[in-house]
Design a protein around this motif. Structure first.
Motif, PDB file in Angstrom:
ATOM      1  N   ALA A 174       3.450  34.469  -8.455  1.00 22.85           N
ATOM      2  CA  ALA A 174       4.106  34.344  -9.756  1.00 22.85           C
ATOM      3  C   ALA A 174       5.120  33.203  -9.758  1.00 22.85           C
ATOM      4  CB  ALA A 174       4.795  35.666 -10.123  1.00 22.85           C
ATOM      5  N   PHE A 175       5.897  33.098  -8.674  1.00 16.00           N
ATOM      6  CA  PHE A 175       6.847  31.996  -8.571  1.00 16.00           C
ATOM      7  C   PHE A 175       6.119  30.661  -8.459  1.00 16.00           C
ATOM      8  CE2 PHE A 175       9.176  35.711  -7.155  1.00 16.00           C
ATOM      9  CZ  PHE A 175      10.389  35.568  -7.773  1.00 16.00           C
ATOM     10  N   GLY A 176       4.967  30.659  -7.793  1.00 12.13           N
ATOM     11  CA  GLY A 176       4.192  29.437  -7.693  1.00 12.13           C
ATOM     12  C   GLY A 176       3.652  28.989  -9.032  1.00 12.13           C
ATOM     13  N   VAL A 177       3.184  29.920  -9.876  1.00 16.51           N
ATOM     14  CA  VAL A 177       2.678  29.588 -11.206  1.00 16.51           C
ATOM     15  C   VAL A 177       3.775  28.938 -12.051  1.00 16.51           C
ATOM     16  CG1 VAL A 177       1.875  30.575 -13.386  1.00 16.51           C
ATOM     17  CG2 VAL A 177       0.857  31.325 -11.235  1.00 16.51           C
ATOM     18  N   VAL A 178       4.962  29.543 -12.057  1.00 18.05           N
ATOM     19  CA  VAL A 178       6.071  29.008 -12.849  1.00 18.05           C
ATOM     20  C   VAL A 178       6.496  27.636 -12.320  1.00 18.05           C
ATOM     21  CG1 VAL A 178       8.475  29.374 -13.524  1.00 18.05           C
ATOM     22  CG2 VAL A 178       6.868  31.277 -13.553  1.00 18.05           C
ATOM     23  N   ALA A 179       6.485  27.464 -10.994  1.00 18.22           N
ATOM     24  CA  ALA A 179       6.872  26.175 -10.414  1.00 18.22           C
ATOM     25  C   ALA A 179       5.917  25.070 -10.845  1.00 18.22           C
ATOM     26  CB  ALA A 179       6.912  26.281  -8.890  1.00 18.22           C
ATOM     27  N   VAL A 180       4.594  25.346 -10.851  1.00 20.13           N
ATOM     28  CA  VAL A 180       3.616  24.338 -11.258  1.00 20.13           C
ATOM     29  C   VAL A 180       3.778  24.003 -12.737  1.00 20.13           C
ATOM     30  CG1 VAL A 180       1.154  23.901 -11.599  1.00 20.13           C
ATOM     31  CG2 VAL A 180       1.948  24.895  -9.461  1.00 20.13           C
ATOM     32  N   CYS A 181       3.909  25.015 -13.597  1.00 17.63           N
ATOM     33  CA  CYS A 181       4.065  24.780 -15.035  1.00 17.63           C
ATOM     34  C   CYS A 181       5.345  24.006 -15.336  1.00 17.63           C
ATOM     35  CB  CYS A 181       4.058  26.107 -15.787  1.00 17.63           C
ATOM     36  SG  CYS A 181       2.481  26.989 -15.746  1.00 17.63           S
ATOM     37  N   ALA A 182       6.435  24.374 -14.658  1.00 19.50           N
ATOM     38  CA  ALA A 182       7.703  23.682 -14.881  1.00 19.50           C
ATOM     39  C   ALA A 182       7.611  22.222 -14.463  1.00 19.50           C
ATOM     40  CB  ALA A 182       8.821  24.382 -14.103  1.00 19.50           C
ATOM     41  N   THR A 183       6.887  21.947 -13.373  1.00 13.26           N
ATOM     42  CA  THR A 183       6.729  20.569 -12.912  1.00 13.26           C
ATOM     43  C   THR A 183       5.953  19.739 -13.921  1.00 13.26           C
ATOM     44  OG1 THR A 183       6.806  21.259 -10.604  1.00 13.26           O
ATOM     45  CG2 THR A 183       5.804  19.123 -11.073  1.00 13.26           C
ATOM     46  N   LEU A 184       4.828  20.243 -14.398  1.00 16.24           N
ATOM     47  CA  LEU A 184       4.012  19.501 -15.356  1.00 16.24           C
ATOM     48  C   LEU A 184       4.766  19.264 -16.660  1.00 16.24           C
ATOM     49  CD1 LEU A 184       0.588  21.309 -14.771  1.00 16.24           C
ATOM     50  CD2 LEU A 184       1.273  19.055 -13.955  1.00 16.24           C
ATOM     51  N   LEU A 185       5.466  20.286 -17.147  1.00 15.87           N
ATOM     52  CA  LEU A 185       6.208  20.146 -18.391  1.00 15.87           C
ATOM     53  C   LEU A 185       7.360  19.160 -18.237  1.00 15.87           C
ATOM     54  CD1 LEU A 185       6.764  20.994 -21.309  1.00 15.87           C
ATOM     55  CD2 LEU A 185       8.064  22.940 -20.432  1.00 15.87           C
ATOM     56  N   SER A 186       8.040  19.204 -17.111  1.00 20.28           N
ATOM     57  CA  SER A 186       9.184  18.318 -16.924  1.00 20.28           C
ATOM     58  C   SER A 186       8.753  16.858 -16.869  1.00 20.28           C
ATOM     59  CB  SER A 186       9.946  18.700 -15.659  1.00 20.28           C
ATOM     60  OG  SER A 186       9.157  18.454 -14.512  1.00 20.28           O
ATOM     61  N   LEU A 187       7.577  16.589 -16.306  1.00 19.58           N
ATOM     62  CA  LEU A 187       7.091  15.214 -16.256  1.00 19.58           C
ATOM     63  C   LEU A 187       6.796  14.692 -17.661  1.00 19.58           C
ATOM     64  CD1 LEU A 187       4.685  15.391 -13.170  1.00 19.58           C
ATOM     65  CD2 LEU A 187       6.979  14.409 -13.282  1.00 19.58           C
ATOM     66  N   ILE A 188       6.207  15.535 -18.517  1.00 20.80           N
ATOM     67  CA  ILE A 188       5.961  15.136 -19.906  1.00 20.80           C
ATOM     68  C   ILE A 188       7.280  14.959 -20.643  1.00 20.80           C
ATOM     69  CG2 ILE A 188       4.843  15.789 -22.075  1.00 20.80           C
ATOM     70  CD1 ILE A 188       2.866  17.451 -20.450  1.00 20.80           C
ATOM     71  N   GLN A 189       8.229  15.851 -20.399  1.00 23.29           N
ATOM     72  CA  GLN A 189       9.533  15.802 -21.050  1.00 23.29           C
ATOM     73  C   GLN A 189      10.260  14.495 -20.741  1.00 23.29           C
ATOM     74  OE1 GLN A 189      12.108  18.943 -19.776  1.00 23.29           O
ATOM     75  NE2 GLN A 189      13.958  17.831 -20.299  1.00 23.29           N
ATOM     76  N   VAL A 190      10.227  14.061 -19.504  1.00 27.11           N
ATOM     77  CA  VAL A 190      10.933  12.845 -19.103  1.00 27.11           C
ATOM     78  C   VAL A 190      10.391  11.637 -19.852  1.00 27.11           C
ATOM     79  CG1 VAL A 190      11.287  11.255 -17.169  1.00 27.11           C
ATOM     80  CG2 VAL A 190      11.633  13.681 -16.851  1.00 27.11           C
ATOM     81  N   LEU A 191       9.062  11.591 -20.064  1.00 29.65           N
ATOM     82  CA  LEU A 191       8.458  10.461 -20.756  1.00 29.65           C
ATOM     83  C   LEU A 191       8.983  10.319 -22.177  1.00 29.65           C
ATOM     84  CD1 LEU A 191       4.714  10.660 -19.672  1.00 29.65           C
ATOM     85  CD2 LEU A 191       6.304   8.793 -19.235  1.00 29.65           C
ATOM     86  N   ALA A 192       9.354  11.421 -22.803  1.00 28.39           N
ATOM     87  CA  ALA A 192       9.688  11.380 -24.224  1.00 28.39           C
ATOM     88  C   ALA A 192      11.180  11.289 -24.508  1.00 28.39           C
ATOM     89  CB  ALA A 192       9.100  12.619 -24.916  1.00 28.39           C
ATOM     90  N   VAL A 193      11.998  12.071 -23.849  1.00 26.55           N
ATOM     91  CA  VAL A 193      13.368  12.266 -24.332  1.00 26.55           C
ATOM     92  C   VAL A 193      14.453  11.793 -23.370  1.00 26.55           C
ATOM     93  CG1 VAL A 193      12.664  14.225 -25.741  1.00 26.55           C
ATOM     94  CG2 VAL A 193      13.437  14.629 -23.415  1.00 26.55           C
ATOM     95  N   SER A 194      14.097  11.254 -22.196  1.00 25.76           N
ATOM     96  CA  SER A 194      15.133  10.871 -21.241  1.00 25.76           C
ATOM     97  C   SER A 194      16.017   9.759 -21.794  1.00 25.76           C
ATOM     98  CB  SER A 194      14.496  10.391 -19.940  1.00 25.76           C
ATOM     99  OG  SER A 194      14.089  11.472 -19.159  1.00 25.76           O
ATOM    100  N   GLY A 195      17.319   9.915 -21.590  1.00 27.13           N
ATOM    101  CA  GLY A 195      18.255   8.848 -21.886  1.00 27.13           C
ATOM    102  C   GLY A 195      18.800   8.818 -23.298  1.00 27.13           C
ATOM    103  N   ILE A 196      18.232   9.591 -24.219  1.00 30.83           N
ATOM    104  CA  ILE A 196      18.700   9.529 -25.609  1.00 30.83           C
ATOM    105  C   ILE A 196      20.111  10.093 -25.712  1.00 30.83           C
ATOM    106  CG2 ILE A 196      18.255  10.277 -27.974  1.00 30.83           C
ATOM    107  CD1 ILE A 196      15.293  10.306 -27.331  1.00 30.83           C
ATOM    108  N   SER A 197      20.342  11.253 -25.121  1.00 32.98           N
ATOM    109  CA  SER A 197      21.691  11.815 -25.170  1.00 32.98           C
ATOM    110  C   SER A 197      22.670  10.961 -24.367  1.00 32.98           C
ATOM    111  CB  SER A 197      21.680  13.260 -24.649  1.00 32.98           C
ATOM    112  OG  SER A 197      21.266  13.307 -23.301  1.00 32.98           O
ATOM    113  N   GLU A 198      22.194  10.326 -23.271  1.00 33.86           N
ATOM    114  CA  GLU A 198      23.065   9.435 -22.500  1.00 33.86           C
ATOM    115  C   GLU A 198      23.506   8.235 -23.333  1.00 33.86           C
ATOM    116  OE1 GLU A 198      20.605  11.021 -21.251  1.00 33.86           O
ATOM    117  OE2 GLU A 198      21.432  12.039 -19.499  1.00 33.86           O
ATOM    118  N   TYR A 199      22.622   7.755 -24.194  1.00 29.71           N
ATOM    119  CA  TYR A 199      23.002   6.619 -25.038  1.00 29.71           C
ATOM    120  C   TYR A 199      24.114   7.004 -26.002  1.00 29.71           C
ATOM    121  CZ  TYR A 199      22.686   2.523 -28.022  1.00 29.71           C
ATOM    122  OH  TYR A 199      22.994   1.376 -28.715  1.00 29.71           O
TER     123      TYR A 199
END
Length: 513
Positions: free
Chosen positions: A40-65
């Motif tokens: 169960a922890f492995g499933v969540v770890a894989v999903c979180a990794t894939l989602l975070s990679l997509i997230q970084v492509l779209a929204v990184s740095g906007i709040s920092e600006y």
């Protein structure tokens, strides 16, 4: 109020909140580890990794600006409004991409991945909606409302995870509470924050925002791939059960660092952005922050290192023989955590001075080299029974070296100083803590203690604490005074408390009493 005072109060509030949530999370994970399977922890770890990679492509740095940008009040409002709409559109694109990718992930893995991904997408969207209002609090170094709301959120999420696991929701109990509570907290953030949405979407500002964020997007994508790509490699080579074991060890090894890192990043960037025009003042602020981090984290992390093999079964239980390996994995991964503490202020430093391209250069070399080596070493030892240990050593060595290189880049490319001038402020804290840990480890194998885990932890903690107190006073006497001055700049009461660390003051107080 001075910048140092505001930064100190913000860091203190954030750190207390992180300590509270870490304790709660550790207790919850301990219960969930006894209730759920490792997969169960492995499933969540894989999903979180894939989602975070997509997230970084779209929204990184906007709040920092939003934190970085300075200008007239009217233009700041217009830029902030444009950043909010750009962030909202980018977040929607991430959700759409996640929904489209879900069937392919389910087809190649397990059907449970589908609902987990959908629930995590809902959590992601609500957190992104709140990111620009949070950035406004960060810009003014006003963390009180943010800390209060996030503490409430994490507490209710932890309670929800326990309730859902008890009711038999399985792996969904790890992700569903965040999706339920997140939108409520995001709505409160928008309502209470100083965000003012001007007319239109502010398209004319989108270009300059993306011009700043493109380097951050690239750097964070590669950094996230390095930080979480190990989950994908271990799952592919060693299997989901090994990933679940590694995930639990990683959580325990990094729980204090993950409590500190968001505090450092949140506070350091707005503080550095305010003083970036004065290089000498910026360097002093940087090394003071590094000294404070070292003073707090080195003894605490090495104390956790000493007691890891007793703490792991105490926290996670011993229902499975594999849990006996967690303590050793935690000790291996702790090596990289110490290095990450040293480099933790550099991310905010590069962004604050307008040089986000430097981390991009570094991660473009580090990430493929790290993941390639991790895949190779894990594959070579997959049948030996030591694959997970070799993978952990690979992670520890690469991340320790990488964090030292980042510190060198900051010292040379921003301050034009040798890296030794930076590390000189770390050594007085690292040496006493390291020697104290060595004394405790020698005592651990040389002196027979009670087999009770709690008794053993108390004995080792006492030996370590006494050794560290004596060694720190003998080996680093000047640092005691420096820490007192630093605490005094944050708050007078902290300065008064710090003066009690000096033995002459303590002796005078005892004689007077």
């Amino acid at each position: 109020m001075s910048t140092a005072r505001k930064a100190g109060q913000a860091a203190g509030a954030l750190f207390l909140r992180k300590i509270w949530t870490s304790v709660v999370t550790l207790g919850v994970i301990g219960y969930l580890a006894r209730t759920l399977d490792l997969e169960a922890f492995g499933v969540v770890a894989v999903c979180a990794t894939l989602l975070s990679l997509i997230q970084v492509l779209a929204v990184s740095g906007i709040s920092e600006y939003v934190v970085f940008f300075n200008g007239e009040e009217e233009k700041r409002r217009a830029v902030t409004s444009a950043a909010f709409w750009l962030n909202l559109v980018a977040s929607l694109l991430v959700v759409i991409a996640g929904i489209c990718a879900a069937p392919f992930i389910v087809e190649s893995h397990d059907p449970i991945y589908g609902p987990v991904i959908m629930v995590m997408l809902a959590s992601f969207f609500s957190s992104m909606v709140a990111s620009i209002p949070k950035a406004l609090y960060r810009k003014e170094i006003n963390y009180g409302p943010m800390v209060a709301l996030e503490t409430v959120q994490q507490t209710f999420v932890s309670i929800g995870q326990v309730i859902l696991a008890w009711q038999g929701f399985g792996v969904l109990s790890l992700v569903l509470p965040t999706a339920i509570i997140g939108p409520v907290i995001a709505g409160i953030f928008i309502w209470k924050s100083p965000l003012v949405l001007t007319g239109g979407f502010g398209f004319r500002y989108w270009g300059q925002i993306l011009g700043y964020t493109k380097h951050i997007i690239g750097a964070r994508l590669l950094t996230r791939l390095a930080n979480e790509g190990d989950n994908l490699v271990i799952a592919k080579v060693l299997g989901p059960q090994a990933l679940g074991l590694y995930s639990l060890a990683y959580r325990m090894a990094n729980i204090l660092f993950l409590s500190l890192m968001p505090v450092v990043v949140d506070v350091s960037m707005p503080v550095f952005a305010r003083i970036c025009g004065d290089k000498r003042r910026l360097f002093l602020g940087y090394v003071k922050m590094l000294s404070l981090i070292s003073f707090v984290m080195f003894p605490v992390l090495l104390l956790l290192f000493v007691n890891a093999q007793e703490l792991a079964p105490l926290i996670y239980g011993d229902k499975n023989a594999d849990f006996a390996q967690i303590g050793m994995l935690v000790q291996i991964l702790m090596i990289s955590v110490l290095g990450r503490c040293i480099s933790s202020p550099t991310g905010g430093l590069f962004n604050a001075v307008g040089k986000p391209q430097i981390p991009l250069w570094f991660t473009s070399i580090f990430t493929p080299l790290f993941l390639g080596t991790l895949y190779l070493t894990s594959t070579l030892y997959v049948t030996s029974g030591y694959g997970i240990h070799v993978a952990a050593w690979t992670v520890a060595v690469f991340f320790t070296a990488g964090q030292l290189v980042q510190t060198w880049l900051a010292s040379r490319l921003i301050f034009n100083y040798p890296v030794s001038r930076v590390l000189f402020r770390v050594w007085p804290y690292a040496l006493p803590a390291g020697v104290a840990a060595g004394i405790a480890m020698i005592a651990r194998v040389s002196v027979p203690f009670d087999e009770n885990a709690i008794t053993h932890i108390v004995a080792m903690s006492t030996i370590f604490s006494l050794s560290y107190a004596v060694l720190f006073r003998l080996l680093s006497p000047k640092e005691v005074a420096r820490i007192g001055v630093l605490f005094q700049s944050i708050h007078p009461k902290l300065g008064q408390a710090a003066r009690w660390m000096t033995w002459p003051v303590l002796r005078k107080a005892i004689v007077h009493s």
